[in-house]
Design a protein around this motif. Sequence first.
Motif, PDB file in Angstrom:
ATOM      1  N   ALA A   1      83.727 -37.166 123.036  1.00 48.05           N
ATOM      2  CA  ALA A   1      83.930 -36.614 124.555  1.00 48.05           C
ATOM      3  C   ALA A   1      84.067 -38.118 125.247  1.00 48.05           C
ATOM      4  O   ALA A   1      83.872 -38.655 124.666  1.00 48.05           O
ATOM      5  CB  ALA A   1      83.400 -34.980 124.749  1.00 48.05           C
TER       6      ALA A   1
ATOM      7  N   ASP B   1      87.414 -33.370 127.609  1.00 49.57           N
ATOM      8  CA  ASP B   1      86.848 -32.644 126.423  1.00 49.57           C
ATOM      9  C   ASP B   1      87.564 -31.152 125.860  1.00 49.57           C
ATOM     10  O   ASP B   1      87.226 -30.879 124.543  1.00 49.57           O
ATOM     11  CB  ASP B   1      85.802 -32.554 126.709  1.00 49.57           C
ATOM     12  CG  ASP B   1      84.537 -33.878 127.637  1.00 49.57           C
ATOM     13  OD1 ASP B   1      85.778 -35.201 126.831  1.00 49.57           O
ATOM     14  OD2 ASP B   1      84.057 -34.484 128.314  1.00 49.57           O
TER      15      ASP B   1
ATOM     16  N   TYR C   1      91.631 -40.920 127.465  1.00 44.47           N
ATOM     17  CA  TYR C   1      90.712 -41.011 128.103  1.00 44.47           C
ATOM     18  C   TYR C   1      90.310 -42.896 128.344  1.00 44.47           C
ATOM     19  O   TYR C   1      89.421 -42.895 129.062  1.00 44.47           O
ATOM     20  CB  TYR C   1      89.752 -40.934 126.951  1.00 44.47           C
ATOM     21  CG  TYR C   1      89.838 -39.817 126.780  1.00 44.47           C
ATOM     22  CD1 TYR C   1      88.327 -38.995 127.584  1.00 44.47           C
ATOM     23  CD2 TYR C   1      89.206 -38.955 125.320  1.00 44.47           C
ATOM     24  CE1 TYR C   1      88.005 -37.230 127.049  1.00 44.47           C
ATOM     25  CE2 TYR C   1      88.750 -37.919 125.004  1.00 44.47           C
ATOM     26  CZ  TYR C   1      88.215 -37.111 126.070  1.00 44.47           C
ATOM     27  OH  TYR C   1      87.099 -35.905 125.381  1.00 44.47           O
TER      28      TYR C   1
END
Length: 360
Positions: A181, A195, A217
Motif C-alpha cells: 500500500a 490502497d 502511486y
Amino acid sequence: MKKIFLLLTIVCFCTGMVKAQQKEKVIIISLDGLRWQELYGGADSLFINDSDFVSNPKSLNTEFWAKTKEERREKLMPFFWSHVSKQGVMLGNRWKGNKVNLTNKMLFSYPGYNEILTGKADDEHINSNNKAHNPNITILEKANFSEAYKNKVEAFGSWDVFPFILNEQRSKIPVNAGYRAAITSYPTEKELYLDLIQEQTPRRWEGVRFDVFTHNYALESLKNRKPDVLYIAYGETDDFAHDGRYDQYLKSAKRTDQMIRELWEFVSNDSYYKGKTSVFITTDHGRGTGTAKDNDWRHHGSSIPVSDQTWIIAFGNHIVPSGEQEDKKQYYTTQFTPTIAEILNIEMEQKGSLLPVLEE
C-alpha cells in the motif's frame, strides 16, 4: 540593524529555495522484458495472427497492424514516436546497426535490474530472482545518502522483489512494490483509494501487480511529495509474455506508453520539475525471437543468448534531441547508471557515461 538582519535572513532563505528548485531531477523508468523488436518495429508478424498467443487476431490487427515497421511502432507506442523520438535520443535499433547489450550472463530480471541501477554486472552474487538483499549500491542509494538528494528519492515497482533489489533496509529508500500500500505516513485521499481498490482487485500473478497501481502511486508521489529522483518499474509486459499472451503484451506496452506520456505532461507543467527533469528509460532484458520451435519469444535467460539485446531512451532537460540513432555503434546497459550519476553530480565507481552521445 534588526531590519537589515531580517532582510539578509529572508534573502538567504529565498536564495536557498532557488538553489533547491534548481537541483536536477531524474525519473528512471524500466519496462520489464519489452523487446527492441516491438519498440522499433511494432507488432511482430510472427505472432499477431497466431491463435496460440492471440484471442482475437482481427481486433488486434485493427489496433496494431500496418504495412511498415514505422507505422506499426507508432500505433504501439504513439508518445514515444510522436514526442520522444523528436525530443530525445533512442538507442538500440539493431536493424539500423545501433546496439545495446547487457553484460551479465544470467539474462533475467534481478541481474538485469542490478546492472541497470548499479552500472555493473555481478553474476557471482546476483544469479537468481530470489528475495535476497542486493550487496551492491544502486544510483538511488547513492543519491539518497548524498547531501543534495537525501530523503528525496522514492521507488515504485510492480514486482515484489524490488525492496530487495534496492536493499531498502540499507538504502533507506521508500519502496512501494508488489502489493504494498501507500508508503507515506500521511497518504492522500487518492493513495487511500488506491490502497482500497488494489486490495479488492483480483490478482493475476502472485508477485506482480498490475502496472496501473504502480503508475498511479508514483504519479501521486510526484504531485505531492516531489521526489527529486524517482524510479518506476513497470512489469506487465514480461509477465504477459511469459503467459504467452502476445495480445496483452502489446496492449500493456501501449498503456505504458500512455502512462509515460502522463508523467511527462505533469512534470512539463509543474513548477518544481519544469525545465529541470531528465527521463531515462530502459529494460532489464530482451527475449527470444520466436523463430525457435519452442516459441522462445516468451522467455529469456542464458539459454536464449539474444535476450541480452536491450535498448535505452533518454529525453528531457539534459538531452539534446537527435532521435533514433542510426549509427553502427555498440552501447551497454552498464552505461545507464554512470550517465544518471553525471547529471546528478554523484560520484560512482562505474564509468562510461552516455552524455557525450546524448548531448552532442
